[in-house]
Design a protein around this motif. Sequence first.
Motif, PDB file in Angstrom:
ATOM      1  N   ILE A  22       3.155   7.488  -8.568  1.00  0.00           N
ATOM      2  CA  ILE A  22       1.994   8.193  -8.041  1.00  0.00           C
ATOM      3  C   ILE A  22       2.089   9.615  -8.565  1.00  0.00           C
ATOM      4  N   LEU A  33      -3.319  12.868  -3.858  1.00  0.00           N
ATOM      5  CA  LEU A  33      -2.800  11.699  -4.569  1.00  0.00           C
ATOM      6  C   LEU A  33      -3.768  11.397  -5.707  1.00  0.00           C
ATOM      7  N   THR A  36      -2.322   6.497  -9.508  1.00  0.00           N
ATOM      8  CA  THR A  36      -1.209   5.574  -9.334  1.00  0.00           C
ATOM      9  C   THR A  36      -1.143   4.669 -10.551  1.00  0.00           C
ATOM     10  N   THR A  38       1.041   0.996 -11.796  1.00  0.00           N
ATOM     11  CA  THR A  38       2.041  -0.067 -11.738  1.00  0.00           C
ATOM     12  C   THR A  38       1.812  -0.931 -12.973  1.00  0.00           C
ATOM     13  N   GLY A  48       2.699  -0.997  -5.155  1.00  0.00           N
ATOM     14  CA  GLY A  48       1.780   0.082  -4.802  1.00  0.00           C
ATOM     15  C   GLY A  48       1.920   0.494  -3.347  1.00  0.00           C
ATOM     16  N   LEU A  51       5.023   2.545  -2.962  1.00  0.00           N
ATOM     17  CA  LEU A  51       4.786   3.911  -3.442  1.00  0.00           C
ATOM     18  C   LEU A  51       3.995   4.719  -2.423  1.00  0.00           C
ATOM     19  N   MET A  52       2.989   4.095  -1.818  1.00  0.00           N
ATOM     20  CA  MET A  52       2.199   4.799  -0.809  1.00  0.00           C
ATOM     21  C   MET A  52       3.063   5.151   0.400  1.00  0.00           C
ATOM     22  N   ALA A  73      -5.291   4.725  -3.811  1.00  0.00           N
ATOM     23  CA  ALA A  73      -4.939   5.460  -2.591  1.00  0.00           C
ATOM     24  C   ALA A  73      -6.093   5.430  -1.583  1.00  0.00           C
TER      25      ALA A  73
END
Length: 91
Positions: A22, A33, A36, A38, A48, A51-52, A73
């Motif tokens: 991120i 944010l 992102t 992946t 994901g 990560l969040m 996000a």
Amino acid sequence: MAFEITSDMIKMKLDEGDYAFIKYHIDGNRIFLDSTFTPDRYRGKGIGGALMAAAIAFAQSKTLSIVPICPFAIGYFKKHPEYDELLYKGD
């Protein structure tokens, strides 16, 4: 899962040479944010979301309000209203 946090990124090593991340920036008491990522072969495996979770924990540790910018996000926070109190609501 181990995360590396730099001044503009939260990064997770997946395999040799593969990372999910991120990108963010901080302005005052807000964390934005921005994007992102992946890799395709890891999508749909909860990366994901992990990560969040790391971004949320980071924001909480710094007492920052969250401003989701990237579509992932934004979608994450729509699906998880339990985090609404962490979102920036304006001045």
